[in-house]
Structures are given as structure tokens and as C-alpha cells.
Design an enzyme around this catalytic site. Structure first.
Site, short mmCIF file in Angstrom:
data_model
loop_
_atom_site.label_atom_id
_atom_site.label_comp_id
_atom_site.label_asym_id
_atom_site.label_seq_id
_atom_site.Cartn_x
_atom_site.Cartn_y
_atom_site.Cartn_z
N SER A 70 0.82 -1.22 0.00
CA SER A 70 0.00 0.00 0.00
C SER A 70 0.85 1.27 0.00
O SER A 70 0.57 2.23 -0.72
CB SER A 70 -0.90 0.02 1.23
OG SER A 70 -1.62 -1.18 1.33
N GLU A 356 -3.98 -3.66 -6.82
CA GLU A 356 -4.16 -2.32 -7.38
C GLU A 356 -4.67 -1.41 -6.26
O GLU A 356 -5.48 -0.52 -6.47
CB GLU A 356 -5.17 -2.33 -8.53
CG GLU A 356 -4.70 -3.11 -9.74
CD GLU A 356 -3.79 -2.32 -10.65
OE1 GLU A 356 -3.76 -1.08 -10.56
OE2 GLU A 356 -3.10 -2.96 -11.46
#
Ligand code: FAD
Ligand code: NAG
Ligand code: NAG
Ligand code: NAG
Length: 495
Positions: A70, A356
Site C-alpha cells: 500500500s 491495485e
């Protein structure tokens, strides 16, 4: 590649209906690897794209490391420029900095777009940049010197896709392999960037990162379509109980079954429309990039698409995940039989909630943007507006919060403007609450990091809601949906 974007979008979804691992291999090579080169590189990189399209080389996209997913700013792979040979030296300082989870890298990729911290002489760091690195010999598929590469092992699903890892031991690549759209290094080793404004440079690069997320929205819709057509068809033919001993009725006739499935059917229509229009907005952004459009509008469009995709991807992937589970249960025991596919659909959809950008982390991108809109409005009196107009209604913030719900008959609620007004009110309400909560936190002495963390629950909640209003705002789906005539027997009368 860019000539017929909608066709590629459809092709990926069609391949996915058959098998998502196959679709992912194709998608990562063409749409992530080659597309990133096209969007982040320049003329000097076109030969890579040509070879990719001719299947002479096969690519992957290597951003995530063992220790960081992240938080991409904390990526630790380095690219040190060496002016004596005009090369970059790509290095993984330790195992935690090795690239990990990279689709196509495990067995087949010959090249990777590698994200690394760019260093010039004197130890100056210029931040994260992307580089094309050859990792295998295309003929033998053996690793290149200094590259340690392999497969990460079995996953919960999508095992047809080879997710891999790599460690780079001082691997030398030509200077030209730096994808130089946002910054470049001269042969002598001087760093330059064409973007004056850091925010603008960031906006431009964010836009291209949205491709994956916009595609995931489309893929989640495909998963919903597959799961719902299986569950609704099954429910229309599966008979259980009846008014008398001789006659059993289809389970779809039961109120409960409809209540569980039909909202997901409606969501599929809405999200299908949303995913296609957002995709076309993304195409507009990419055309701007290709024409080297450096206008403020282009940068703002990049930011807005990033913000929409950051909330739309969680909304779509979570809806698909929950929808697939509901469909599984709606088919009873047969739903759990592997050949009926609901398990595969659910398990293959699952990682979309994580990659993603993990959904919960992604939502913060949207909520931070919205909070900034309100803060700027308060402080500098700038109008709240965006190229796609998705946040323009926030300008009427105060008026909207003053509105009252006046509808008294159910029939009046069938008008889409009623839900839209309720949505807008809810977004403004939650926005005001979190804005106040954030200010309170700050007043009581929390620093920015702490203050934002203590408001996470609030902010994420309304970022999801806002995304809903964006979906509702496109009136054409209402037309599409209200003219939709289901053909499943007596369901017609009940809708
Ligand atoms: C099947 C699959 C394929 C993949 N393919 C690729 C690929 O091809 N290329 C590539 O580069 N990467 C790939 N990835 C990696 C993927 O992008 C990362 O897993 C993802 O970004 C999440 O990062 P992480 O695993 O480090 O989770 P972490 O960042 O460690 O998150 C762990 C948990 O902490 C929470 N969290 C983290 N930060 C915050 C915060 N600030 N506030 C609140 N909660 C927080 C998250 O919500 C999450 O629940 C793939 C992953 C999977 C599962
Ligand atoms: C991918 O790699 C595997 C393992 O080396 C090999 O069996 C397979 O043929 C490769 N596929 C392609 C298309 O190169
Ligand atoms: C990227 O490299 C090409 C070829 O070397 C050059 O023409 C172009 O100006 C560079 N782009 C940027 C943004 O520096
Ligand atoms: C962009 C992306 O990785 N999307 C994934 C979403 O989920 C499907 C499976 O349902 C994957 O195959 C896709 O690759």
C-alpha cells in the site's frame, strides 16, 4: 493498442468469462506492461511496445515488494545512475525489498517495468521512477545475470497466473530504459523534470495508474453478470414447496429469493454503465497524455479519474464479492458444487479487493480529496468544481443540508431524483461531520497523521456513498433500467 480501447476492454472481459488467469496474463502484458511504457515512456521506448505486440518479449509490472504494498512511497529498490557507462544499476538492498506478487513474473516474463528510487551521483534521491529491466532470456527463459527470479507459490485462486518475485544484484541497464515522461537523466547524470508543479506531476502520473482500477471495475461487473445469470436461471427452474402436494413453484417466485438477488441485478446494470463511461473518460485522459497535453484541465482530469476509480473499485469489487456469495447461497447445495462455477467466480474475484490498492486504503484517496475540496472552499473561497463535474454539487453544500424529505407516497419514490437528492444530502452530512471531527482532532493537538487516522471510519463511509451518487448522477442508466423488461416468467409483474 490505443486504437480501439473499448474492444480491448471487451476482449479482456470475454477472456475472463472463460478463465480469469488467462485474461490476467494477457491483460498484465498488454494493458499493464506495454501501456505503462506507452504512458510513462517516450519515443525511445517504442521498440519495447512493438516487440510486446509481436510476442517477442513478455512483460510484467513490478511495483510491490515483500515489505511494502500500500505504501508505495516506501519502495526500497534502488536505481543508481553511473555516468561512466551511462547505465542505471538496479539493486534490491535486502530480501524485504525484493519485488513480490508480480503477475507473469513467476515463470514467463522476459521484461519488467520496475519501480525504483532514482539516485544520481552524490547520493541525491529523486523519488520513485519506472525502468524497463530485462529479467530473462526470451529464448531459454533463463534469468539474466544478477537477477534472482521465481514463483511465489500456490495462492487461494487464480493459480493459472504465475505470480513471482525477484531480487536484483546490481543489474546494469541502459540509461534510456528509464521511462522518462515525468523526469529524465542526461548522459552526464543531471536530473531534469518537465513538470514545474509537483502536484501537477503527481496528477499526471496518477491518471495512468487508474487503468488497472478502472479495469477491475469492469471485471467485477463481469463476475456479477456470470454469478447472477447462473443463480437467477437456476432459481427460475428450481422448484421447492407449493400451494398443494402436486404443484411446486420455482424458488424465484419467493419474495425472499427476489429480495436477495434482484438488488444485485440492479447493481449490475448500474455498475456496467458506470464502468463503461468511466473507461471512456480514462481514454480521454490517455489521449491527452499522448498529445502531451500539459494543461491544468488535463492534470485535474487525472486527479478526478484517480479519485473516482479509487472509490469505484472498492464499490464494484465488494459488490461482486458479496453478490457472488449471495448467488452461491441462493443456489443451495448445488451452488457449492465446483462445476457450477460460483466458487471460482467468488475466489477469483476476491484478490481484486486487495490488489491495485487494498480497498480500505484506496478509499482514503477519495476521502482525502473531498476533504481538501471543502477545506479549500473554506479557506480560499475557491469554487468546488472538477472536469467531469462529479463534485460540483458540493458547491451547494449548505442548501442541500437545509433540505427536508417531503415525499409521502411510495409511488413518488420511483422517481430517480428522489434517491439522488437523498444521496446528495447524505454525502454532505457525512462530509460535514468528518470535516468537523477532523478539525476537533486538530484542535485537541493531534498532528495531521494522527488526526486523519482518527477519522478513518467516518471518511471512508462517505467516500463510498459519494461514489454511489456519481453512479446515480448519470441519468442514462435509469432510462436503460426502467426500459428493461425481464423475461423470467411472472417476475415481470413483480418488478
Ligand atoms: C493475486 C495478486 C496479484 C498481484 N499482482 C501484482 C503485480 O502484478 N504487480 C505488483 O506490483 N503488485 C501485485 N500485487 C500486490 C498488491 O498490489 C498488494 O498486495 C496491495 O497493494 C496491498 O499491499 P500489501 O499486501 O502490502 O498490504 P498492506 O499494505 O500490508 O496492508 C495490510 C492491511 O493493512 C491495512 N492498511 C494498510 N495501510 C493502512 C492505513 N493507512 N490505514 C488503514 N489500514 C491500512 C490494509 O487495509 C490491509 O488490510 C498482487 C497481489 C495479489 C493478491
Ligand atoms: C511459461 O513457462 C513455463 C515454465 O517454464 C513453460 O512450461 C511454458 O511453456 C511457458 N509459456 C510460454 C508461453 O512461454
Ligand atoms: C524522453 O526522451 C526522449 C528521447 O531521449 C526525449 O526526446 C524527450 O524529450 C524525453 N522526455 C522528457 C519528458 O524528458
Ligand atoms: C486488474 C486485475 O488484476 N483484475 C483482476 C480482477 O479479478 C479477476 C478475477 O476475477 C482477475 O483475473 C483480474 O486479473
Amino acid at each position: 493498442m490505443v486504437k480501439n480501447p473499448l474492444k480491448i476492454f471487451m476482449l479482456i472481459n470475454c477472456l475472463g468469462m472463460y478463465d480469469w488467469s488467462l485474461s490476467a496474463k494477457y491483460f498484465l502484458n498488454i494493458y499493464v506492461f506495454a501501456s505503462t511504457i506507452q504512458n510513462s515512456g517516450s519515443q525511445r521506448h517504442m521498440h519495447f511496445i512493438k516487440k510486446t505486440l509481436n510476442m517477442e518479449i513478455f512483460g510484467c509490472f513490478a511495483l510491490t515488494e515483500v515489505s511494502h504494498g500500500s505504501n508505495t512511497k516506501a519502495i526500497r529498490t534502488t536505481a543508481q545512475y553511473d555516468p561512466t557507462t551511462q547505465e542505471f544499476i538496479i539493486n534490491s538492498p535486502d530480501f524485504e525489498a525484493s519485488k513480490f506478487w508480480i503477475g507473469n513474473m513467476g515463470k514467463n516474463a522476459t521484461h519488467a517495468v520496475v519501480y525504483a528510487q532514482l539516485y544520481t551521483q552524490g547520493g541525491q534521491c529523486h523519488g520513485l521512477h519506472s525502468f524497463v529491466v530485462q529479467i530473462r532470456d526470451p529464448k531459454t527463459l533463463l534469468p539474466m545475470p544478477g537477477v534472482m527470479v521465481g514463483d511465489i507459490g500456490r495462492k487461494l485462486g487464480q493459480n493459472g497466473l504465475d505470480n513471482g518475485f525477484t531480487m536484483f544484484h546490481n543489474v546494469r541497464i541502459p540509461r534510456e530504459n528509464l521511462l522518462n515522461r515525468t523526469g529524465d537523466v542526461t548522459p552526464e547524470g543531471v536530473y531534469s523534470t518537465s513538470f514545474k508543479d509537483v502536484r501537477q506531476r503527481f496528477g499526471a502520473s496518477l491518471g495512468t495508474l487508474s487503468t488497472g482500477r478502472v479495469s477491475i471495475i469492469g471485471m467485477s461487473v463481469v463476475n456479477l453478470k456470470l454469478a447472477l445469470s447462473i443463480a437467477i436461471r437456476f432459481s427460475a427452474t428450481r422448484r421447492q414447496f407449493g400451494p398443494n402436494d402436486d404443484e411446486e413453484i420455482p424458488v424465484l417466485e419467493y419474495q425472499m429469493q427476489q429480495w436477495r438477488l434482484i438488488p444485485y441485478l440492479a447493481a449490475t446494470y448500474v455498475l456496467d454503465h458506470f464502468s463503461k463511461t468511466l473507461f471512456m473518460d480514462l481514454v480521454e485522459l490517455q489521449l491527452g497524455l499522448l498529445q502531451n497535453d500539459k494543461s491544468i484541465r488535463q492534470a485535474e482530469l487525472g486527479r478526478e479519474i484517480h479519485v473516482l476509480a479509487s472509490a469505484g473499485k472498492p464499490l464494484a469489487s465488494w459488490t461482486a464479492q458479496q453478490g457472488a456469495q449471495e448467488c452461491r447461497e441462493a443456489c443451495g447445495g448445488h451452488g457449492y458444487l465446483a462445476m457450477n462455477r460460483l466458487g471460482d467466480i467468488r475466489n477469483d474475484n476476491d484478490p481484486n479487493c486487495t490488489y491495485e490498492g487494498d480497498n480500505n486504503v484506496l478509499l482514503q484517496q477519495t476521502s482525502n480529496y473531498l476533504l481538501n475540496c471543502i477545506t479549500d472552499r473554506h479557506q480560499d473561497k475557491v469554487r468546488i468544481e472538477s472536469p467531469l463535474e462529479s463534485v460540483n454539487f458540493l458547491e451547494d453544500f449548505k442548501d442541500i443540508l437545509g433540505q427536508k424529505f417531503m415525499i409521502s407516497r411510495v409511488e413518488d419514490c420511483m422517481d430517480s431524483s428522489v434517491s439522488l437528492a437523498a444521496y446528495k444530502w447524505l454525502v454532505c452530512y457525512l462530509l460535514r461531520e468528518s470535516f468537523q471531527k477532523l478539525n476537533q482532532e486538530r484542535k485537541s493537538g493531534s498532528d495531521d497523521f494522527e488526526a486523519r487516522n482518527n477519522c478513518q471510519l467516518y471518511k471512508n463511509l462517505w467516500a463510498t456513498v459519494l461514489q454511489g451518487s456519481k453512479v446515480l448522477e448519470r441519468p442514462s442508466w435509469w432510462r436503460e433500467f426502467s426500459s428493461y423488461k425481464p423475461t423470467v416468467g411472472s417476475l415481470k409483474s413483480k418488478l
